[in-house]
Design an enzyme around this catalytic site. Structure first.
Site, PDB file in Angstrom:
ATOM      1  N   GLY A   1      -3.620   2.365  13.179  1.00 46.60           N
ATOM      2  CA  GLY A   1      -2.925   1.684  12.089  1.00 46.60           C
ATOM      3  C   GLY A   1      -3.445   2.178  10.735  1.00 46.60           C
ATOM      4  N   GLY A   2      -3.203   1.369   9.706  1.00 45.71           N
ATOM      5  CA  GLY A   2      -3.569   1.781   8.344  1.00 45.71           C
ATOM      6  C   GLY A   2      -5.060   2.062   8.184  1.00 45.71           C
ATOM      7  N   ALA A   3      -5.907   1.187   8.736  1.00 48.86           N
ATOM      8  CA  ALA A   3      -7.356   1.365   8.570  1.00 48.86           C
ATOM      9  C   ALA A   3      -7.813   2.628   9.304  1.00 48.86           C
ATOM     10  CB  ALA A   3      -8.100   0.131   9.106  1.00 48.86           C
TER      11      ALA A   3
ATOM     12  N   ASP B   1     -10.135   2.535   1.532  1.00 52.78           N
ATOM     13  CA  ASP B   1     -10.417   1.996   2.887  1.00 52.78           C
ATOM     14  C   ASP B   1     -11.373   2.917   3.639  1.00 52.78           C
ATOM     15  OD1 ASP B   1      -9.000  -0.399   3.111  1.00 52.78           O
ATOM     16  OD2 ASP B   1      -7.126   0.605   3.611  1.00 52.78           O
TER      17      ASP B   1
ATOM     18  N   GLY C   1      -7.566   2.803  17.706  1.00 48.25           N
ATOM     19  CA  GLY C   1      -6.598   2.292  16.734  1.00 48.25           C
ATOM     20  C   GLY C   1      -5.971   3.433  15.956  1.00 48.25           C
TER      21      GLY C   1
ATOM     22  N   LYS D   1       0.812  -1.230   0.000  1.00 46.97           N
ATOM     23  CA  LYS D   1       0.000   0.000   0.000  1.00 46.97           C
ATOM     24  C   LYS D   1       0.846   1.282   0.000  1.00 46.97           C
ATOM     25  CE  LYS D   1      -4.155  -1.903   2.152  1.00 46.97           C
ATOM     26  NZ  LYS D   1      -5.195  -1.721   3.179  1.00 46.97           N
TER      27      LYS D   1
ATOM     28  N   ASN E   1      -5.022   5.099  21.102  1.00 44.65           N
ATOM     29  CA  ASN E   1      -4.176   3.972  20.688  1.00 44.65           C
ATOM     30  C   ASN E   1      -3.172   3.617  21.760  1.00 44.65           C
ATOM     31  OD1 ASN E   1      -3.664   2.161  18.438  1.00 44.65           O
ATOM     32  ND2 ASN E   1      -1.638   3.114  18.292  1.00 44.65           N
ATOM     33  N   ARG E   2      -2.838   2.306  21.830  1.00 46.11           N
ATOM     34  CA  ARG E   2      -1.818   1.818  22.781  1.00 46.11           C
ATOM     35  C   ARG E   2      -0.522   2.595  22.589  1.00 46.11           C
ATOM     36  NH1 ARG E   2      -1.316  -4.554  21.825  1.00 46.11           N
ATOM     37  NH2 ARG E   2      -0.625  -3.668  19.867  1.00 46.11           N
TER      38      ARG E   2
ATOM     39  N   ASN F   1      -4.627   1.938  -2.012  1.00 48.19           N
ATOM     40  CA  ASN F   1      -5.070   0.542  -2.137  1.00 48.19           C
ATOM     41  C   ASN F   1      -5.871   0.302  -3.411  1.00 48.19           C
ATOM     42  OD1 ASN F   1      -7.448   1.800  -1.460  1.00 48.19           O
ATOM     43  ND2 ASN F   1      -8.137   0.160  -0.119  1.00 48.19           N
TER      44      ASN F   1
HETATM   45  P1  NDP Z   1      -2.502  -2.287  11.591  1.00 43.84           P
HETATM   46  O1  NDP Z   1      -1.628  -3.433  11.944  1.00 43.84           O
HETATM   47  O2  NDP Z   1      -1.970  -1.189  10.748  1.00 43.84           O
HETATM   48  O3  NDP Z   1      -3.057  -1.607  12.953  1.00 43.84           O
HETATM   49  C1  NDP Z   1      -3.551  -2.410  13.995  1.00 43.84           C
HETATM   50  C2  NDP Z   1      -4.114  -1.502  15.087  1.00 43.84           C
HETATM   51  O4  NDP Z   1      -4.724  -2.327  16.096  1.00 43.84           O
HETATM   52  C3  NDP Z   1      -3.062  -0.640  15.795  1.00 43.84           C
HETATM   53  O5  NDP Z   1      -3.619   0.584  16.152  1.00 43.84           O
HETATM   54  C4  NDP Z   1      -2.744  -1.481  17.035  1.00 43.84           C
HETATM   55  O6  NDP Z   1      -2.252  -0.723  18.121  1.00 43.84           O
HETATM   56  C5  NDP Z   1      -4.130  -1.996  17.365  1.00 43.84           C
HETATM   57  N1  NDP Z   1      -4.101  -3.197  18.195  1.00 43.84           N
HETATM   58  C6  NDP Z   1      -3.816  -4.467  17.816  1.00 43.84           C
HETATM   59  N2  NDP Z   1      -3.928  -5.307  18.862  1.00 43.84           N
HETATM   60  C7  NDP Z   1      -4.273  -4.548  19.933  1.00 43.84           C
HETATM   61  C8  NDP Z   1      -4.553  -4.821  21.311  1.00 43.84           C
HETATM   62  N3  NDP Z   1      -4.479  -6.064  21.798  1.00 43.84           N
HETATM   63  N4  NDP Z   1      -4.902  -3.799  22.128  1.00 43.84           N
HETATM   64  C9  NDP Z   1      -4.995  -2.528  21.648  1.00 43.84           C
HETATM   65  N5  NDP Z   1      -4.747  -2.205  20.347  1.00 43.84           N
HETATM   66  C10 NDP Z   1      -4.400  -3.202  19.517  1.00 43.84           C
HETATM   67  O7  NDP Z   1      -3.785  -2.937  10.918  1.00 43.84           O
HETATM   68  P2  NDP Z   1      -4.860  -2.235   9.947  1.00 43.84           P
HETATM   69  O8  NDP Z   1      -5.140  -0.873  10.446  1.00 43.84           O
HETATM   70  O9  NDP Z   1      -4.435  -2.410   8.546  1.00 43.84           O
HETATM   71  O10 NDP Z   1      -6.129  -3.180  10.164  1.00 43.84           O
HETATM   72  C11 NDP Z   1      -6.853  -3.163  11.393  1.00 43.84           C
HETATM   73  C12 NDP Z   1      -8.045  -4.092  11.238  1.00 43.84           C
HETATM   74  O11 NDP Z   1      -8.929  -3.529  10.264  1.00 43.84           O
HETATM   75  C13 NDP Z   1      -7.681  -5.493  10.750  1.00 43.84           C
HETATM   76  O12 NDP Z   1      -8.374  -6.433  11.531  1.00 43.84           O
HETATM   77  C14 NDP Z   1      -8.197  -5.527   9.313  1.00 43.84           C
HETATM   78  O13 NDP Z   1      -8.636  -6.811   8.950  1.00 43.84           O
HETATM   79  C15 NDP Z   1      -9.362  -4.552   9.390  1.00 43.84           C
HETATM   80  N6  NDP Z   1      -9.694  -3.935   8.102  1.00 43.84           N
HETATM   81  C16 NDP Z   1     -10.976  -4.034   7.669  1.00 43.84           C
HETATM   82  C17 NDP Z   1     -11.347  -3.482   6.472  1.00 43.84           C
HETATM   83  C18 NDP Z   1     -12.756  -3.626   6.010  1.00 43.84           C
HETATM   84  O14 NDP Z   1     -13.032  -3.314   4.847  1.00 43.84           O
HETATM   85  N7  NDP Z   1     -13.670  -4.051   6.846  1.00 43.84           N
HETATM   86  C19 NDP Z   1     -10.378  -2.753   5.630  1.00 43.84           C
HETATM   87  C20 NDP Z   1      -9.057  -2.651   6.208  1.00 43.84           C
HETATM   88  C21 NDP Z   1      -8.724  -3.256   7.407  1.00 43.84           C
HETATM   89  P3  NDP Z   1      -0.669  -0.364  18.258  1.00 43.84           P
HETATM   90  O15 NDP Z   1      -0.403   0.703  17.225  1.00 43.84           O
HETATM   91  O16 NDP Z   1      -0.537   0.151  19.653  1.00 43.84           O
HETATM   92  O17 NDP Z   1       0.076  -1.632  17.992  1.00 43.84           O
END
Ligand code: NDP
Length: 285
Positions: free
Chosen positions: A134-136, A109, A132, A73, A156-157, A94
């Site tokens: 992350g990317g989403a 997204d 959160g 991406k 976010n953590r 994407n």
């Molecule tokens: P990333 O890996 O980029 O980000 C993950 C995020 O989740 C981070 O903010 C991370 O926090 C947080 N996280 C993970 N585990 C924990 C936990 N135990 N406690 C607290 N925070 C946690 O992933 P993406 O952003 O790409 O994807 C996130 C979700 O979105 C995925 O499950 C993906 O499948 C889903 N998604 C769904 C889409 C849809 O169309 N429905 C499209 C795109 C994604 P930290 O930064 O602190 O690690």
């Protein structure tokens, strides 16, 4: 009108690795068939070192466009000619359109999420809490900001990542971005209109629950989850039980597909057909 190329399909697809478990191909091809389109969507496994060749190949073969999933991406940016506004702010692409040999990068997204949200509420002027960073989450935050949200609090953590996303919102959109570190049970502030789980908590685990103080959810609030499988997450079940309006990640996924096909062909596929296809795959009733 007679078809001038009855034996040639309009090609689209996806470049990612691993790619074998990505159900997008089934969802989009069901939509194409339903719309009677002579288009195909090819799910390609593309290793990082082969991305440039894959992009040049798509252009050489006259593809209409392609999706980029993990891990491409960000890496795909160097192969593109132009970026749409939100993709430039998010810094990730994407979905690529190929127009007259030019490659234009988009990010669907957040747009998929926004379309899904608009089926229940307009984010304009709303106060939003987004779990959160992350990317989403980044894509969702930028689109909500561009759509006129008043305030987006990113929880976010890793607080540094929350600050980065909140900073993008404040700097590039009309919304106010705020960042909060996440430790222990997070409280949803009074006056919040929309709560979003954009973490990966709940993916493949119907019992997993983000550490949110559920007593701070309010009836009438919108609670959305990005998790598409299982779609009715623990968080959404709890929120529904408390009188909130819930939105699942399946709607976001379907609408991402719809936005992509609109960019490629200017046609809107049937959301119901695509949703049913995914439900069949995820064995959801
Ligand atoms: P990333 O890996 O980029 O980000 C993950 C995020 O989740 C981070 O903010 C991370 O926090 C947080 N996280 C993970 N585990 C924990 C936990 N135990 N406690 C607290 N925070 C946690 O992933 P993406 O952003 O790409 O994807 C996130 C979700 O979105 C995925 O499950 C993906 O499948 C889903 N998604 C769904 C889409 C849809 O169309 N429905 C499209 C795109 C994604 P930290 O930064 O602190 O690690």
């Amino acid at each position: 009108m007679t078809d001038k190329a009855p034996f040639r399909s309009d090609l689209t697809g996806s470049f990612s690795t691993p790619s074998g478990n990505n159900p997008t191909v089934a969802m989009i091809e069901a939509g194409y068939r339903d719309a009677g389109m002579k288009a195909r969507f090819i799910n390609c496994d593309v290793k990082p070192e082969a991305l440039g060749d894959a992009v040049r190949g798509a252009r050489a073969m006259g593809w209409v466009g392609f999706n980029c999933s993990l891990p491409h991406k960000v890496a795909v940016l160097e192969h593109l000619d132009e970026l749409a506004e939100s993709a430039a702010i998010i810094g990730a692409v994407n979905c690529v359109q190929i127009r007259d040999g030019k490659l234009i990068g988009n990010n669907t997204d957040g747009k998929g999420f926004l379309t899904s949200l608009r089926s229940v509420s307009d984010p304009k002027g709303k106060r939003i809490v987004l779990f959160g960073a992350g990317g989403a989450a980044r894509a969702i935050a930028v689109e909500l900001g561009l759509a006129g949200a008043a305030e987006i609090t990113v929880v976010n953590r890793d607080e540094g990542k929350a600050r980065t996303v909140a900073g993008l919102v404040s700097e590039h959109t009309g919304a106010e971005g705020k960042a909060v570190g996440w430790s222990g049970k997070a409280k949803v502030p009074e006056g919040t209109d929309i709560v979003i789980n954009a973490t990966s908590i709940g993916l493949g685990d119907a019992e997993a629950l983000p550490e949110i103080d559920l007593e701070t959810l309010r009836p009438g609030q919108i609670v959305a989850d990005v998790i598409m499988n299982p779609p009715m997450t623990h968080l959404l079940r709890e929120a529904k039980g408390r009188g909130c309006t819930v939105l699942d990640g399946l709607g976001m996924l379907v609408n991402q597909g719809i936005v992509g096909v609109e960019l490629w062909f200017g046609r809107t596929l049937d959301a119901g057909v695509m949703q049913e296809t995914l439900k069949g795959i995820f064995k959801v009733s």
